[in-house]
Design a protein around this motif. Structure first.
Motif, PDB file in Angstrom:
ATOM      1  N   ALA A  43       0.853  -1.193   0.000  1.00 37.07           N
ATOM      2  CA  ALA A  43       0.000   0.000   0.000  1.00 37.07           C
ATOM      3  C   ALA A  43       0.884   1.237   0.000  1.00 37.07           C
ATOM      4  N   THR A  44       0.425   2.255  -0.707  1.00 37.67           N
ATOM      5  CA  THR A  44       1.130   3.528  -0.743  1.00 37.67           C
ATOM      6  C   THR A  44       0.324   4.544   0.053  1.00 37.67           C
ATOM      7  N   PHE A  45       1.018   5.241   0.940  1.00 32.24           N
ATOM      8  CA  PHE A  45       0.383   6.239   1.793  1.00 32.24           C
ATOM      9  C   PHE A  45       0.918   7.626   1.460  1.00 32.24           C
ATOM     10  N   ASP A  46       0.022   8.597   1.421  1.00 31.79           N
ATOM     11  CA  ASP A  46       0.426   9.995   1.341  1.00 31.79           C
ATOM     12  C   ASP A  46       0.615  10.479   2.769  1.00 31.79           C
ATOM     13  N   VAL A  47       1.763  11.086   3.041  1.00 32.44           N
ATOM     14  CA  VAL A  47       2.075  11.609   4.375  1.00 32.44           C
ATOM     15  C   VAL A  47       2.513  13.071   4.196  1.00 32.44           C
ATOM     16  N   PRO A  48       1.555  13.983   3.992  1.00 35.98           N
ATOM     17  CA  PRO A  48       1.894  15.363   3.652  1.00 35.98           C
ATOM     18  C   PRO A  48       2.564  16.154   4.764  1.00 35.98           C
ATOM     19  N   GLY A  49       2.459  15.699   6.004  1.00 37.83           N
ATOM     20  CA  GLY A  49       3.011  16.450   7.129  1.00 37.83           C
ATOM     21  C   GLY A  49       4.509  16.327   7.314  1.00 37.83           C
ATOM     22  N   MET A  50       5.180  15.548   6.477  1.00 37.71           N
ATOM     23  CA  MET A  50       6.637  15.422   6.602  1.00 37.71           C
ATOM     24  C   MET A  50       7.287  16.692   6.053  1.00 37.71           C
ATOM     25  N   THR A  51       7.907  17.457   6.942  1.00 37.21           N
ATOM     26  CA  THR A  51       8.479  18.742   6.526  1.00 37.21           C
ATOM     27  C   THR A  51       9.970  18.881   6.802  1.00 37.21           C
ATOM     28  N   CYS A  52      10.559  17.908   7.465  1.00 37.68           N
ATOM     29  CA  CYS A  52      11.992  17.999   7.755  1.00 37.68           C
ATOM     30  C   CYS A  52      12.662  16.653   7.500  1.00 37.68           C
ATOM     31  N   ALA A  53      13.959  16.639   7.554  1.00 34.86           N
ATOM     32  CA  ALA A  53      14.722  15.425   7.249  1.00 34.86           C
ATOM     33  C   ALA A  53      14.486  14.294   8.254  1.00 34.86           C
ATOM     34  N   LEU A  54      14.094  14.608   9.472  1.00 34.92           N
ATOM     35  CA  LEU A  54      13.863  13.568  10.481  1.00 34.92           C
ATOM     36  C   LEU A  54      12.448  12.987  10.429  1.00 34.92           C
ATOM     37  N   CYS A  55      11.531  13.675   9.786  1.00 33.25           N
ATOM     38  CA  CYS A  55      10.149  13.192   9.714  1.00 33.25           C
ATOM     39  C   CYS A  55      10.044  11.776   9.122  1.00 33.25           C
ATOM     40  N   PRO A  56      10.721  11.477   8.019  1.00 35.31           N
ATOM     41  CA  PRO A  56      10.616  10.126   7.457  1.00 35.31           C
ATOM     42  C   PRO A  56      11.085   9.035   8.411  1.00 35.31           C
ATOM     43  N   VAL A  57      12.054   9.353   9.246  1.00 36.01           N
ATOM     44  CA  VAL A  57      12.543   8.370  10.219  1.00 36.01           C
ATOM     45  C   VAL A  57      11.431   8.026  11.203  1.00 36.01           C
ATOM     46  N   THR A  58      10.732   9.041  11.681  1.00 33.89           N
ATOM     47  CA  THR A  58       9.641   8.828  12.634  1.00 33.89           C
ATOM     48  C   THR A  58       8.499   8.052  11.992  1.00 33.89           C
ATOM     49  N   VAL A  59       8.138   8.426  10.773  1.00 32.04           N
ATOM     50  CA  VAL A  59       7.056   7.734  10.060  1.00 32.04           C
ATOM     51  C   VAL A  59       7.424   6.266   9.835  1.00 32.04           C
TER      52      VAL A  59
END
Length: 110
Positions: A43-59
């Motif tokens: 499944a592909t998810f849209d995660v528009p709230g990622m705004t910084c380089a660390l956001c993807p790590v948390t997601v």
């Protein structure tokens, strides 16, 4: 030369004697592995709230923490996450909820 022949004969004996072990693997184990691979869903998810380089790590950590998820790839540039999971264990909604609980609401693409 004699040592080389002895070593070669020994290795051949070990190699040949190991073949019955491979051939005697239960077919149910092989079928179960194939069924598990077939049962996985992506499944592909849209995660528009990622705004910084660390956001993807948390997601990624949040989604990987969901039981049944086997792989997560997060792309910061496209603000998406591609998740491979077992639908008999978890759901798209549970994965999205895990991301939202980490502070990053996610919506599965249709």
């Amino acid at each position: 030369m004699k040592r080389l022949l002895i070593a070669t004969a020994g290795l051949m004996a070990i190699g040949v004697s190991g073949l019955p072990l491979i051939a005697s693997a239960p077919s149910s184990v092989l079928v179960s592995a194939a069924q598990a691979a077939e049962a996985e869903r992506t499944a592909t998810f849209d995660v528009p709230g990622m705004t910084c380089a660390l956001c993807p790590v948390t997601v990624k950590k949040a989604m990987e923490g969901v039981e049944g998820v086997s792989q997560v790839e997060v792309d910061f540039d496209t603000r998406t996450a591609i998740v491979v999971f077992d639908p008999s264990v978890t759901s798209v909604e549970a994965i999205a909820a895990a991301s939202a609980n980490a502070g990053y609401p996610a919506a599965a693409r249709g």
